[in-house]
Motif scaffolding. Structure first.
Motif, PDB file in Angstrom:
ATOM      1  N   ARG A 466     -11.172 -18.966   4.512  1.00 47.10           N
ATOM      2  CA  ARG A 466      -9.911 -18.848   5.231  1.00 47.10           C
ATOM      3  C   ARG A 466      -9.183 -20.195   5.274  1.00 47.10           C
ATOM      4  NH1 ARG A 466      -7.450 -15.421   8.975  1.00 47.10           N
ATOM      5  NH2 ARG A 466      -5.394 -16.296   9.392  1.00 47.10           N
ATOM      6  N   ILE A 467      -9.927 -21.285   5.445  1.00 43.95           N
ATOM      7  CA  ILE A 467      -9.319 -22.617   5.441  1.00 43.95           C
ATOM      8  C   ILE A 467      -8.645 -22.887   4.102  1.00 43.95           C
ATOM      9  CG2 ILE A 467      -9.838 -25.091   5.456  1.00 43.95           C
ATOM     10  CD1 ILE A 467     -11.982 -24.518   7.569  1.00 43.95           C
ATOM     11  N   VAL A 468      -9.348 -22.567   3.016  1.00 42.03           N
ATOM     12  CA  VAL A 468      -8.784 -22.790   1.678  1.00 42.03           C
ATOM     13  C   VAL A 468      -7.533 -21.945   1.483  1.00 42.03           C
ATOM     14  CG1 VAL A 468      -9.202 -22.521  -0.788  1.00 42.03           C
ATOM     15  CG2 VAL A 468     -10.991 -23.473   0.679  1.00 42.03           C
ATOM     16  N   ARG A 469      -7.579 -20.695   1.930  1.00 43.62           N
ATOM     17  CA  ARG A 469      -6.426 -19.804   1.778  1.00 43.62           C
ATOM     18  C   ARG A 469      -5.218 -20.324   2.556  1.00 43.62           C
ATOM     19  NH1 ARG A 469      -7.121 -13.796   3.886  1.00 43.62           N
ATOM     20  NH2 ARG A 469      -6.086 -14.638   5.739  1.00 43.62           N
ATOM     21  N   ASP A 470      -5.448 -20.747   3.815  1.00 40.00           N
ATOM     22  CA  ASP A 470      -4.353 -21.267   4.628  1.00 40.00           C
ATOM     23  C   ASP A 470      -3.822 -22.584   4.069  1.00 40.00           C
ATOM     24  OD1 ASP A 470      -4.725 -19.073   6.206  1.00 40.00           O
ATOM     25  OD2 ASP A 470      -5.590 -20.148   7.919  1.00 40.00           O
ATOM     26  N   ALA A 471      -4.727 -23.432   3.579  1.00 42.43           N
ATOM     27  CA  ALA A 471      -4.311 -24.708   2.999  1.00 42.43           C
ATOM     28  C   ALA A 471      -3.434 -24.479   1.768  1.00 42.43           C
ATOM     29  CB  ALA A 471      -5.529 -25.549   2.637  1.00 42.43           C
ATOM     30  N   ALA A 472      -3.791 -23.480   0.957  1.00 30.15           N
ATOM     31  CA  ALA A 472      -3.001 -23.174  -0.239  1.00 30.15           C
ATOM     32  C   ALA A 472      -1.593 -22.715   0.142  1.00 30.15           C
ATOM     33  CB  ALA A 472      -3.708 -22.103  -1.066  1.00 30.15           C
ATOM     34  N   ALA A 473      -1.496 -21.910   1.201  1.00 27.76           N
ATOM     35  CA  ALA A 473      -0.187 -21.406   1.628  1.00 27.76           C
ATOM     36  C   ALA A 473       0.691 -22.542   2.153  1.00 27.76           C
ATOM     37  CB  ALA A 473      -0.372 -20.330   2.702  1.00 27.76           C
ATOM     38  N   ALA A 500     -12.092 -25.443  -6.966  1.00 28.11           N
ATOM     39  CA  ALA A 500     -12.226 -24.117  -7.576  1.00 28.11           C
ATOM     40  C   ALA A 500     -10.943 -23.305  -7.457  1.00 28.11           C
ATOM     41  CB  ALA A 500     -13.385 -23.361  -6.923  1.00 28.11           C
ATOM     42  N   ASN A 501     -10.121 -23.635  -6.454  1.00 27.57           N
ATOM     43  CA  ASN A 501      -8.850 -22.943  -6.264  1.00 27.57           C
ATOM     44  C   ASN A 501      -7.662 -23.764  -6.764  1.00 27.57           C
ATOM     45  OD1 ASN A 501      -9.153 -20.313  -4.347  1.00 27.57           O
ATOM     46  ND2 ASN A 501     -10.762 -21.798  -3.894  1.00 27.57           N
ATOM     47  N   SER A 502      -7.964 -24.766  -7.588  1.00 25.75           N
ATOM     48  CA  SER A 502      -6.928 -25.585  -8.238  1.00 25.75           C
ATOM     49  C   SER A 502      -5.993 -26.254  -7.235  1.00 25.75           C
ATOM     50  CB  SER A 502      -6.111 -24.722  -9.215  1.00 25.75           C
ATOM     51  OG  SER A 502      -6.954 -24.140 -10.187  1.00 25.75           O
ATOM     52  N   LEU A 503      -6.555 -26.746  -6.127  1.00 31.82           N
ATOM     53  CA  LEU A 503      -5.771 -27.461  -5.121  1.00 31.82           C
ATOM     54  C   LEU A 503      -6.093 -28.951  -5.218  1.00 31.82           C
ATOM     55  CD1 LEU A 503      -6.111 -25.085  -2.032  1.00 31.82           C
ATOM     56  CD2 LEU A 503      -4.049 -25.507  -3.372  1.00 31.82           C
ATOM     57  N   PRO A 504      -5.168 -29.779  -5.717  1.00 31.06           N
ATOM     58  CA  PRO A 504      -5.422 -31.224  -5.829  1.00 31.06           C
ATOM     59  C   PRO A 504      -5.557 -31.856  -4.450  1.00 31.06           C
ATOM     60  CG  PRO A 504      -3.117 -30.743  -6.265  1.00 31.06           C
ATOM     61  CD  PRO A 504      -3.801 -29.408  -6.133  1.00 31.06           C
ATOM     62  N   HIS A 505      -6.496 -32.769  -4.306  1.00 31.42           N
ATOM     63  CA  HIS A 505      -6.754 -33.357  -2.999  1.00 31.42           C
ATOM     64  C   HIS A 505      -7.473 -34.691  -3.150  1.00 31.42           C
ATOM     65  CE1 HIS A 505     -10.408 -31.162  -4.112  1.00 31.42           C
ATOM     66  NE2 HIS A 505     -11.054 -32.045  -3.363  1.00 31.42           N
ATOM     67  N   THR A 506      -7.607 -35.398  -2.028  1.00 32.59           N
ATOM     68  CA  THR A 506      -8.320 -36.670  -1.967  1.00 32.59           C
ATOM     69  C   THR A 506      -9.365 -36.588  -0.863  1.00 32.59           C
ATOM     70  OG1 THR A 506      -6.302 -37.822  -2.630  1.00 32.59           O
ATOM     71  CG2 THR A 506      -8.070 -39.167  -1.725  1.00 32.59           C
ATOM     72  N   VAL A 507     -10.555 -37.148  -1.114  1.00 31.35           N
ATOM     73  CA  VAL A 507     -11.640 -37.140  -0.130  1.00 31.35           C
ATOM     74  C   VAL A 507     -11.828 -38.547   0.429  1.00 31.35           C
ATOM     75  CG1 VAL A 507     -14.093 -36.689   0.271  1.00 31.35           C
ATOM     76  CG2 VAL A 507     -12.803 -35.226  -1.306  1.00 31.35           C
ATOM     77  N   LEU A 508     -11.930 -38.640   1.746  1.00 28.36           N
ATOM     78  CA  LEU A 508     -12.195 -39.908   2.428  1.00 28.36           C
ATOM     79  C   LEU A 508     -13.420 -39.738   3.309  1.00 28.36           C
ATOM     80  CD1 LEU A 508     -11.555 -42.790   3.338  1.00 28.36           C
ATOM     81  CD2 LEU A 508      -9.923 -41.853   4.978  1.00 28.36           C
ATOM     82  N   ASN A 509     -14.544 -40.283   2.857  1.00 28.99           N
ATOM     83  CA  ASN A 509     -15.761 -40.265   3.666  1.00 28.99           C
ATOM     84  C   ASN A 509     -16.510 -41.571   3.448  1.00 28.99           C
ATOM     85  OD1 ASN A 509     -17.258 -39.979   1.230  1.00 28.99           O
ATOM     86  ND2 ASN A 509     -17.129 -37.737   1.356  1.00 28.99           N
ATOM     87  N   ALA A 510     -17.787 -41.601   3.814  1.00 29.70           N
ATOM     88  CA  ALA A 510     -18.545 -42.848   3.725  1.00 29.70           C
ATOM     89  C   ALA A 510     -18.670 -43.371   2.297  1.00 29.70           C
ATOM     90  CB  ALA A 510     -19.940 -42.639   4.326  1.00 29.70           C
ATOM     91  N   ARG A 511     -18.484 -42.503   1.303  1.00 27.78           N
ATOM     92  CA  ARG A 511     -18.577 -42.953  -0.084  1.00 27.78           C
ATOM     93  C   ARG A 511     -17.293 -43.641  -0.556  1.00 27.78           C
ATOM     94  NH1 ARG A 511     -23.235 -40.232  -1.678  1.00 27.78           N
ATOM     95  NH2 ARG A 511     -23.440 -38.091  -0.925  1.00 27.78           N
TER      96      ARG A 511
END
Length: 662
Positions: A466-473, A500-511
C-alpha cells in the motif's frame, strides 16, 4: 537580574547536581495526559513576548549606525554587562545588536518569535519550536548575550556535521559581536580540543563533550603518593590548565529531547583494552549452549528492552550443560551470565538493525539517529559474541575506566537550556530530572501541514504494497516524498519494492551517512523520493524546490510508529516548515516492532477484528489502541531512565566512601 554563573576554571565533578524526586502520582498523571500538560505550558509563552517591545526601540536606533559605530556599541554593552550584570534592559539591547549584526552578516534578521525563543533559553528553559522555525539562529541570542557577560557557552547538537555547519554558519555574527567561536571535531588532538574549549562559544556533540569530560575526570582522579602530595597541592593549578573543559557553565542543547531523553538510558563509558580473559572457545561454547535452548520454555526475551530471563527449566538445562563441559561452565554465576549474553546475541541484536557488518567488523548503529558508531562497542563480551556469530575477527574486550549517564552529566551544568520541535510529551521528565521548564513558542507563519488518516494492516506485506502504491500516485503529481523507516533492513526492503515498481529514489541510512547533506539537499526537489532511517534525528530542514509548494509540498510517510509519539511528530515535522504546504501519513501493521509483542494476544485479535470492520468507528478504535500501546512503552522507558539514575546515585554514594566519587 539573570542568575547566570561566573566563569572560572573548575575541576570535573565540582558542580552540584540537581536531584530527581521519586516518580509519583503527578508523574503518572502527566504521562497519561500529555496534551493537557502541553496546553498549560503553551500559554506561558505570552510572558516572554515583552522582549519584542523592549527590543523595538533599539532596533531602529542601530539600523542607522555604521559598522564601526555598531562595534563600539557592542564594546560599551560588554562593559555595562560586566559591571551591572544582565538586566532586562541590557538583554534587550544585546538582542537588538545581535539581530542587527545577523541582518548585516547573514542577510537574515531574527523574527519576533525567535526573540521569544532566545529569551526562553536565556532563562534556562526548553523552547519548543516547530521544525524550520530557525533554532540555529535563535541560539545566537542567548549565546552571544551570555558570552558578553564572560560566561563560556556550549551549544550541543546531535551530530558532528551539524556542529561544524552551525559554527561556520553563525561565525560572522559571533565575530561581529567581538566573540570567538569553535567546533569540536572527532579527530582533533587533545591540544586542539583544549584551544577550542577556550573559545567564548563552543559547538560540539553530546558524545564528544561527555567523553572529554570523562577524560578530564581521569586526569584529575590520578592522586599522587603521600610524599608527592604537598607538591601536588602546590602545583595543582597546572592540573587545571591541562584540562580540556574549564567548567560546565551554560549549555544550550539542540534537539534537547533526543539528547536528554532518548539517549538517557545508555551510559557513556571510557575504556581501555583488557586482558582478553575469555578466549574464542568460550564464545563458541556459549553460542552453542544458547542454540540448544528453546524460546518460551527455557528463556524469555524482551526485544524492546533487550532483556533475557532464564526460566527454571532454562537454568536446569544450563546447569546440566555446564556440568558436562566443566571448567568455567561449572561456576553457576559465570555460566548463566555467558549463556544470557549468547542468547542476547542470537535473539535480541539483529544485523542491519542494531549493527552492520562492514569490512569484517561489527559496527553499532545508533538507534536514535540511524548513524554508525564506529568507535563504540558493547561491553561484557556481548560485542565479541556478535563478532563470533557473524564470523568476524574477535576484538579484545575492554576494561571500564570511567562512566557517567547523560542525566548526571547535564545536571552538573550551572545553567541549562534546550530547544526542540517536540518537548511537550516529556515536559514532566525534563522538569523532574533536569529542572527544565518547557515553553512552546508560536510559529512565525500559520502551519499548513495536513495529517491524513493513519492506515492499519494485519500483515507487513499488505502495508508495504500500500505504501508503494500511494507513493507511486503522489510521485505522479511531481511532489517530493520522504519515507521514514526504523532500520537499515527496512529501508533496503522498501527500496527493493520501489525498484520493482520502477520508482526512482534515494536511500539514506547508516551505509550512506557520509552523503547525508547532499541527499537532504535534493529531498525537497520535484519528483524526488527519499527513504531515510530515523529521519527524526537528522536535525536538518528540507527546503522545497521550484514549483513544489504549488503542487502541495513535501509528503512524509511513516512506515511504522516509533517507541514514542513525539518521534513520530518529529518525522512529520519535516513537512510544512515555515508556513509551506505539506502532508503526512502513517502506516501501521501487526508486524511492526511496536505491535509485534501483542500480535498473538487479546489485543492482536481485537485489532484483526477491527481491521475487518472497515468503518470510521473501527479506525478510531484501532488508533486509540495503538496509541495506548505506544504510551505504555513510553512509560516503561521513563521508569527505566529513573532506575538508571537511581542506580548511578547509589553507586556514587558507595564510591564516596572510598574517595573515588564521580
Amino acid at each position: 537580574m539573570y542568575n547566570l554563573p561566573v566563569s572560572q576554571a573548575r575541576a570535573p565533578g565540582s558542580f552540584p547536581e540537581k536531584k530527581i524526586p521519586s516518580p509519583g502520582l503527578a508523574q503518572h498523571f502527566l504521562h497519561q495526559y500529555p496534551a493537557w500538560w502541553l496546553k498549560k505550558i503553551s500559554s506561558r509563552a505570552s510572558g516572554f513576548q515583552k522582549i519584542i517591545s523592549q527590543v523595538k526601540p533599539y532596533a531602529g536606533q542601530y539600523r542607522n549606525l555604521s559598522q564601526p559605530r555598531l562595534a563600539q556599541e557592542v564594546q560599551e554593552l560588554r562593559l555595562e554587562i560586566r559591571k551591572n550584570g544582565l538586566t532586562p534592559q541590557s538583554v534587550a539591547r544585546s538582542f537588538a545588536l545581535i539581530r542587527e549584526q545577523a541582518g548585516r552578516c547573514l542577510d537574515t534578521r531574527h523574527y519576533d518569535e525567535q526573540l521569544i525563543g532566545g529569551l526562553i533559553l536565556l532563562n534556562g528553559m526548553a523552547a519548543e519550536m516547530e521544525t524550520g522555525e530557525g533554532k540555529t539562529l535563535t541560539a545566537t541570542l542567548p549565546a552571544c548575550t551570555a558570552a558578553l557577560a564572560g560566561i563560556p557557552v556550549h551549544i550541543i547538537t546531535v551530530n558532528e556535521y551539524l556542529a561544524c555547519r552551525d559554527a561556520a554558519w553563525m561565525r560572522p555574527v559571533y565575530e561581529a559581536m567581538g566573540l570567538t567561536v569553535g567546533a569540536i571535531e572527532k579527530d582533533m588532538s587533545q591540544e586542539q580540543r583544549r584551544d577550542i574549549y577556550r573559545s567564548d562559544v563552543v559547538y560540539c556533540t553530546n558524545k564528544e563533550l561527555v567523553f572529554d569530560y570523562l577524560k578530564d575526570h581521569l586526569m584529575f582522579k590520578k592522586r599522587p603518593g603521600r610524599i608527592a602530595s604537598p607538591l601536588h597541592r602546590l602545583y595543582g593549578a597546572r592540573t587545571l590548565e591541562r584540562l580540556c573543559i574549564s567548567g560546565l557553565f551554560f549549555a544550550i542543547i539542540d534537539e534537547v529531547d533526543s539528547v536528554l531523553i532518548d539517549e538517557a538510558r545508555t551510559p557513556l563509558v571510557i575504556s581501555r583494552p583488557g586482558n582478553n580473559r575469555y578466549q574464542e572457545e568460550v564464545f563458541r561454547q556459549a553460542l552453542d549452549f544458547a542454540g540448544r535452548m528453546t524460546p518460551g520454555s527455557d528463556f524469555l526475551h524482551e526485544v524492546r528492552d533487550k532483556q533475557i530471563t532464564l526460566t527454571e527449566a532454562g537454568k536446569k538445562l544450563s546447569a546440566e550443560i555446564g556440568d558436562r563441559a566443566g571448567g568455567l561452565w561449572a561456576i553457576p554465576a559465570r555460566r548463566d551470565f555467558f549463556v544470557k549474553q549468547a542468547l542476547a546475541a542470537l535473539h535480541l541484536y539483529k544485523r542491519d538493525k542494531d549493527y552492520l557488518v562492514t569490512e569484517g567488523r561489527v559496527v553499532i548503529v545508533d538507534p536514535h539517529t540511524g548513524r554508525v558508531m564506529a568507535d563504540r562497542s558493547w561491553e561484557k563480551g556481548l560485542h565479541q559474541m556478535l563478532e563470533y556469530k557473524e564470523g568476524c575477527a574477535l576484538t579484545v574486550e575492554r576494561e571500564t575506566l570511567a562512566r557517567i549517564s547523560y542525566q548526571r552529566f547535564f545536571r552538573r551544568y550551572h545553567h541549562l537550556a534546550g530547544m526542540t520541535g517536540t518537548a511537550g510529551e516529556v515536559a514532566h521528565e525534563l522538569w523532574t530530572v533536569y529542572g527544565l521548564h518547557v515553553v512552546a513558542v508560536p510559529t512565525h507563519r500559520p502551519l499548513r501541514r495536513r495529517k491524513e488518516k493513519e492506515l492499519f494492516f494485519v500483515t507487513e506485506k499488505e502495508k508495504l504494497h500500500r505504501i508503494v502504491r500511494d507513493a507511486a500516485a503522489i510521485h505522479a503529481t511531481g511532489r517530493p516524498i520522504l519515507i521514514g523507516t526504523p532500520t537499515v533492513a527496512a529501508s533496503e526492503s522498501l527500496s527493493a519494492l520501489l525498484r520493482a515498481n520502477s520508482l526512482p529514489h534515494t536511500v539514506l541510512n547508516a551505509r550512506q551517512d557520509q552523503q547525508e547533506a547532499e541527499i537532504i539537499a535534493r529531498a525537497g526537489q520535484s519528483g524526488q523520493i527519499t527513504i531515510a532511517t530515523n529521519m527524526a534525528g537528522r536535525g536538518t530542514d528540507i527546503a522545497l524546490g521550484p514549483g513544489v509548494a504549488e503542487s502541495g509540498g513535501l509528503h512524509v510517510i511513516a512506515t511504522e510508529r516509533h517507541s514514542a509519539g513525539r518521534i513520530d511528530r518529529q518525522l512529520f515535522g519535516r513537512c510544512g516548515r515555515q508556513g509551506d504546504p505539506g502532508s503526512c501519513a502513517g502506516y501501521v501493521s501487526l508486524g511492526d516492532t511496536l505491535l509485534a509483542p501483542h500480535a498473538v494476544g487479546i489485543l492482536g485479535k481485537l485489532l484483526r477484528f477491527l481491521a475487518r470492520w472497515d468503518t470510521p468507528a473501527g479506525g478510531w478504535l484501532i488508533e486509540r489502541i495503538v496509541t495506548r500501546i505506544q504510551r505504555s512503552l513510553e512509560k516503561r522507558h521513563f521508569y527505566q531512565r529513573c532506575r538508571l539514575l537511581s542506580h548511578d546515585d547509589s553507586v556514587d554514594q558507595a564510591l564516596a566512601f572510598t574517595g573515588e566519587r564521580e
